[in-house]
Design a protein around this motif. Structure first.
Motif, PDB file in Angstrom:
ATOM      1  N   VAL A  21       0.840  -1.198   0.000  1.00 12.88           N
ATOM      2  CA  VAL A  21       0.000   0.000   0.000  1.00 12.88           C
ATOM      3  C   VAL A  21       0.879   1.255   0.000  1.00 12.88           C
ATOM      4  O   VAL A  21       0.643   2.199  -0.763  1.00 12.88           O
ATOM      5  CB  VAL A  21      -0.967   0.013   1.203  1.00 12.88           C
ATOM      6  N   GLU A  25       0.974   4.081  -2.898  1.00 12.76           N
ATOM      7  CA  GLU A  25       0.633   5.470  -2.608  1.00 12.76           C
ATOM      8  C   GLU A  25       1.770   6.426  -2.959  1.00 12.76           C
ATOM      9  O   GLU A  25       1.517   7.542  -3.410  1.00 12.76           O
ATOM     10  CB  GLU A  25       0.223   5.616  -1.144  1.00 12.76           C
ATOM     11  N   PRO A  37      -7.261   5.506   3.951  1.00 14.82           N
ATOM     12  CA  PRO A  37      -7.650   4.234   3.328  1.00 14.82           C
ATOM     13  C   PRO A  37      -8.851   3.615   4.055  1.00 14.82           C
ATOM     14  O   PRO A  37      -9.030   3.815   5.255  1.00 14.82           O
ATOM     15  CB  PRO A  37      -6.422   3.345   3.498  1.00 14.82           C
ATOM     16  N   THR A  41      -8.998  -2.440   3.544  1.00 15.03           N
ATOM     17  CA  THR A  41      -8.066  -2.487   2.414  1.00 15.03           C
ATOM     18  C   THR A  41      -6.951  -3.513   2.620  1.00 15.03           C
ATOM     19  O   THR A  41      -6.699  -4.345   1.751  1.00 15.03           O
ATOM     20  CB  THR A  41      -7.447  -1.097   2.174  1.00 15.03           C
ATOM     21  N   ARG A  42      -6.309  -3.504   3.752  1.00 13.94           N
ATOM     22  CA  ARG A  42      -5.174  -4.404   3.966  1.00 13.94           C
ATOM     23  C   ARG A  42      -5.592  -5.870   4.034  1.00 13.94           C
ATOM     24  O   ARG A  42      -4.964  -6.712   3.394  1.00 13.94           O
ATOM     25  CB  ARG A  42      -4.378  -3.957   5.181  1.00 13.94           C
ATOM     26  N   LEU A  92     -10.489   1.951  -2.463  1.00 14.86           N
ATOM     27  CA  LEU A  92      -9.385   2.060  -1.515  1.00 14.86           C
ATOM     28  C   LEU A  92      -9.515   3.149  -0.450  1.00 14.86           C
ATOM     29  O   LEU A  92      -8.920   3.034   0.613  1.00 14.86           O
ATOM     30  CB  LEU A  92      -8.078   2.288  -2.279  1.00 14.86           C
TER      31      LEU A  92
END
Length: 131
Positions: A21, A25, A37, A41-42, A92
């Motif tokens: 990520v 970014e 975020p 997301t992760r 995201l």
């Protein structure tokens, strides 16, 4: 060989989603301090990485189909990068309208998209050669 590289990238995504990520970014987002975020997301990225590892290990027809989808996705994004920004922003980030994409991101995105498209073409060619 390519399948091993794809699997390794999936493994990296499982083991270090925060680094993935952060790298994304750095390349893509201009205003990192102003965007948040989404919470999932992760874990979603980690699950995607696990799926990629599984596909690489399984190989065969399942892997080929995944590469066809990857190739089609890459082809669309190669032609229409703004579609990716619209989709990625909504998936995201909490406030997708707040995301300011870096000016050179479309070039980077086209390079990655071309690689995806080539993976799909490669798999199609392999299929034709085995018929």
């Amino acid at each position: 060989m390519i399948r091993a590289v794809v699997g390794a990238l999936g493994e990296l995504t499982v083991l270090a989603p925060d680094r993935i990520v952060a790298a994304f970014e750095r390349v893509a987002v201009e205003n990192l301090d102003d965007v948040e975020p989404r919470r999932g997301t992760r874990p979603t990225l980690r699950a995607e990485g696990a799926a990629v590892v599984a596909l690489a290990l399984i190989g065969g027809r399942v892997y080929a189909l995944a590469m066809y989808v990857t190739g089609a996705f890459g082809t669309v994004l190669l032609v229409v990068p703004p579609a990716y920004r619209a989709i990625a922003g909504r998936i995201l980030y909490e406030d997708p309208d707040a995301v300011e994409w870096k000016p050179g991101f479309d070039t980077f995105l086209r390079l990655v998209s071309a690689a995806y498209a080539l993976l799909g073409v490669r798999e199609l060619r392999r299929d034709r050669d085995t018929e």
